[in-house]
Scaffold this motif. Sequence first.
Motif, PDB file in Angstrom:
ATOM      1  N   TRP A 353       0.841  -1.092   0.358  1.00 15.91           N
ATOM      2  CA  TRP A 353       0.103   0.212   0.027  1.00 15.91           C
ATOM      3  C   TRP A 353       1.015   1.079   0.090  1.00 15.91           C
ATOM      4  N   LEU A 354       1.724   1.413   0.438  1.00 13.69           N
ATOM      5  CA  LEU A 354       2.404   2.366   0.808  1.00 13.69           C
ATOM      6  C   LEU A 354       3.588   2.110  -0.737  1.00 13.69           C
ATOM      7  N   SER A 355       3.928   1.152  -1.586  1.00 16.78           N
ATOM      8  CA  SER A 355       4.699   1.739  -2.462  1.00 16.78           C
ATOM      9  C   SER A 355       3.825   2.157  -3.500  1.00 16.78           C
ATOM     10  N   VAL A 356       2.657   2.068  -3.412  1.00 17.97           N
ATOM     11  CA  VAL A 356       2.046   2.402  -5.044  1.00 17.97           C
ATOM     12  C   VAL A 356       1.810   4.127  -5.094  1.00 17.97           C
ATOM     13  N   ALA A 357       1.561   4.378  -6.157  1.00 16.14           N
ATOM     14  CA  ALA A 357       0.855   5.330  -7.223  1.00 16.14           C
ATOM     15  C   ALA A 357       1.212   7.074  -5.850  1.00 16.14           C
ATOM     16  N   SER A 358       0.722   7.781  -4.828  1.00 15.90           N
ATOM     17  CA  SER A 358       1.399   9.163  -4.143  1.00 15.90           C
ATOM     18  C   SER A 358       2.370   8.989  -3.213  1.00 15.90           C
ATOM     19  N   ARG A 359       1.744   7.119  -2.832  1.00 21.44           N
ATOM     20  CA  ARG A 359       2.500   7.237  -1.008  1.00 21.44           C
ATOM     21  C   ARG A 359       3.973   6.601  -1.192  1.00 21.44           C
ATOM     22  N   ARG A 360       4.067   6.445  -3.098  1.00 25.20           N
ATOM     23  CA  ARG A 360       5.623   5.630  -3.951  1.00 25.20           C
ATOM     24  C   ARG A 360       6.179   6.796  -3.669  1.00 25.20           C
ATOM     25  N   ILE A 361       5.910   8.089  -3.412  1.00 27.71           N
ATOM     26  CA  ILE A 361       7.260   9.704  -3.383  1.00 27.71           C
ATOM     27  C   ILE A 361       6.929  10.085  -2.475  1.00 27.71           C
ATOM     28  N   TRP A 362       5.823  10.837  -1.967  1.00 28.60           N
ATOM     29  CA  TRP A 362       5.820  11.318  -0.877  1.00 28.60           C
ATOM     30  C   TRP A 362       5.156  10.352   0.226  1.00 28.60           C
ATOM     31  N   GLY A 363       4.693   9.400   0.653  1.00 29.62           N
ATOM     32  CA  GLY A 363       4.316   8.474   2.106  1.00 29.62           C
ATOM     33  C   GLY A 363       3.266   8.459   2.217  1.00 29.62           C
ATOM     34  N   SER A 364       2.572   8.390   3.581  1.00 33.11           N
ATOM     35  CA  SER A 364       2.058   8.842   3.789  1.00 33.11           C
ATOM     36  C   SER A 364       1.423  10.105   4.795  1.00 33.11           C
ATOM     37  N   VAL A 365       1.021  11.006   3.936  1.00 31.80           N
ATOM     38  CA  VAL A 365       0.951  11.833   4.195  1.00 31.80           C
ATOM     39  C   VAL A 365      -0.155  12.310   5.422  1.00 31.80           C
ATOM     40  N   CYS A 366       0.170  12.304   6.156  1.00 30.78           N
ATOM     41  CA  CYS A 366      -1.062  11.835   7.494  1.00 30.78           C
ATOM     42  C   CYS A 366      -1.402  12.721   8.423  1.00 30.78           C
ATOM     43  N   GLU A 367      -0.732  14.359   8.646  1.00 28.95           N
ATOM     44  CA  GLU A 367      -0.619  15.440   8.710  1.00 28.95           C
ATOM     45  C   GLU A 367      -1.669  15.933   8.863  1.00 28.95           C
ATOM     46  N   ARG A 368      -2.644  16.380   9.025  1.00 29.03           N
ATOM     47  CA  ARG A 368      -4.259  17.655   8.547  1.00 29.03           C
ATOM     48  C   ARG A 368      -3.540  19.235   8.528  1.00 29.03           C
ATOM     49  N   ARG A 369      -2.783  19.952   8.091  1.00 31.75           N
ATOM     50  CA  ARG A 369      -1.839  20.922   8.063  1.00 31.75           C
ATOM     51  C   ARG A 369      -0.561  20.758   7.312  1.00 31.75           C
ATOM     52  N   VAL A 370      -0.012  20.920   5.306  1.00 35.67           N
ATOM     53  CA  VAL A 370       0.833  20.480   4.930  1.00 35.67           C
ATOM     54  C   VAL A 370       0.658  21.430   4.538  1.00 35.67           C
ATOM     55  N   VAL A 371       2.758  21.314   4.599  1.00 35.64           N
ATOM     56  CA  VAL A 371       2.925  22.406   3.108  1.00 35.64           C
ATOM     57  C   VAL A 371       4.436  22.029   2.606  1.00 35.64           C
ATOM     58  N   ASP A 434       1.166  30.232  13.293  1.00 38.53           N
ATOM     59  CA  ASP A 434      -0.160  29.983  13.686  1.00 38.53           C
ATOM     60  C   ASP A 434      -0.266  28.639  14.553  1.00 38.53           C
ATOM     61  N   LYS A 435       1.028  27.882  14.601  1.00 37.18           N
ATOM     62  CA  LYS A 435       1.302  26.544  14.261  1.00 37.18           C
ATOM     63  C   LYS A 435       0.558  25.370  15.832  1.00 37.18           C
ATOM     64  N   ASP A 436      -0.333  26.548  17.036  1.00 33.58           N
ATOM     65  CA  ASP A 436      -0.556  26.159  17.962  1.00 33.58           C
ATOM     66  C   ASP A 436      -1.980  26.063  17.224  1.00 33.58           C
ATOM     67  N   LYS A 437      -2.652  26.736  16.779  1.00 29.50           N
ATOM     68  CA  LYS A 437      -4.018  26.566  16.506  1.00 29.50           C
ATOM     69  C   LYS A 437      -4.456  24.677  15.782  1.00 29.50           C
ATOM     70  N   HIS A 438      -3.273  24.388  15.330  1.00 28.62           N
ATOM     71  CA  HIS A 438      -3.516  23.300  14.005  1.00 28.62           C
ATOM     72  C   HIS A 438      -3.708  22.050  14.760  1.00 28.62           C
ATOM     73  N   LYS A 439      -4.323  21.253  15.264  1.00 27.82           N
ATOM     74  CA  LYS A 439      -4.069  19.831  16.083  1.00 27.82           C
ATOM     75  C   LYS A 439      -2.594  19.360  14.849  1.00 27.82           C
ATOM     76  N   SER A 440      -1.723  18.656  14.085  1.00 23.79           N
ATOM     77  CA  SER A 440      -1.113  18.141  13.175  1.00 23.79           C
ATOM     78  C   SER A 440      -0.308  18.965  11.573  1.00 23.79           C
ATOM     79  N   GLN A 441       0.580  18.823  12.236  1.00 28.37           N
ATOM     80  CA  GLN A 441       1.331  19.604  10.844  1.00 28.37           C
ATOM     81  C   GLN A 441       2.310  18.830  10.280  1.00 28.37           C
TER      82      GLN A 441
END
Length: 466
Positions: A353-371, A434-441
């Motif tokens: 599952w981790l080796s296909v499509a976008s996860r193969r390149i980026w991994g599993s993007v789990c955070e709620r706020r992403v840069v 404003d990183k303190d306002k978000h659960k995960s980044q």
Amino acid sequence: MCAMPFVRAIDLYQQRIQWLLQDSRKVFGLIKGNKVGLLVDVSHISCRPRLLDFQKDLCCLIDEQLCYKKQLYCLSFSAEMSALWESPKNINVHVLHEARQWIKQLEPGRGCNLLKGLKHVFTMKELNSLVLIVGSCPDQSLEILSDYAQQCMLGRKLHLHAVTYDCSSPSQAVLKNLAEAVRGHYHCYSSKGESFDSSDFQLLLQESQKAKDLLGSIKQTFQRRIDDSVSTEFTRTAPCNFFPKPPKHEGPLVIQTPCILAKTSKEWLKTYGLKAKKLNLYQVLAPNAFSPVEEFVPILRKTVSSTLYEKAMIQFEWYDGTVKNIHVDLPMLYNYQKLLVKMVRIYEKRIDWLSVASRRIWGSVCERRVVILVDVSVTNSMYVIRIQHSLRLLLEEQMSNKDCFNIIAVLRDCSWSRNLMSALRRAVEIDFKDKDKHKSQGLYLLTTGIPDQEAVSIVTGFAIFL
């Protein structure tokens, strides 16, 4: 100074690249040598559609390239090996027919014992070219494979051509580094067009980039003497245009809603790890583990230990360094083995599952706020299409359930620079203010090279920013 010779050279490189992207050359690259050993990994062809495609591509390789060689030797491998002939055969109509029939009869196996296959084929002293086609991660490490290959090829004129066929990124890295270690060639093929890499391709791109740089210098120095047609031709033959475009590259995004909540493997293992499932070896043995008994016997005036348990049980070193007497319950041990096999399958599914499509390149993007920081320096100009496709996959598959995200194209300001520090400062000071306002980044960087700053400086600076 005339710029047209450089334009013609770039056009010539483009024609060569287009030729390399046709037929079997696109899948396997250009095969060198006239006495070829074909070493094929069959551990990755378990599903029938993939097997049929693989067999079709191999038959094209026989018909388009290997039929013009002098000798051929065929060997398939997984955990075990299967050779078509005992020794290399001179190419003729009968031999080619046998090779095609052998391809059509390939059967999937388990494991990828590449070292075993190399040990066998290196005994064929007649060969001057070895084509290694791998579709899964080898059982052995790169260090073992590289050391062995270098020793066997020392003082021998044998060219190694390593091909990864619909492989995961770790497999690609192992084969590419192996080929580079023995000064061979590497070719990466993806049937979905998600990745493409080739030694021949890169050499042509490098020469094209040199011609492009010279053409740019001429344009700056003799700008008035160069007409607009040269400038147009210069743009048309940019190296990034050489790469084959992935399917639906220019179509609208097809946004998907993730069906499961994304988790890092560390979080996932808190639920499905051996310890979480109480399948750790010490957890399983604990009910039948006993500490050695020692007591002071007054009449003997000394401490004695019981030897009964030691004779009837197995002594086993515990995790804290002590020795336990273990009673082995065979039915329990058999059941434990079955549970371990079941867990291994679960872990393999997770890896797939981790080796296909976008996860193969980026991994599993789990955070709620992403840069997302994307390296678009001049060095990456030839990879623009790959970068665009990587971002496309990420947006389609993993961004729809985020609270917010941002994509920053960085490192544009300095032609060959990778000013990672400046990019990190921009992301942290603006996007994470404003990183303190978000659960995960999460902060993700897509780059192909080494930044201008040392790693210690970047880590220290990043810590200060946060």
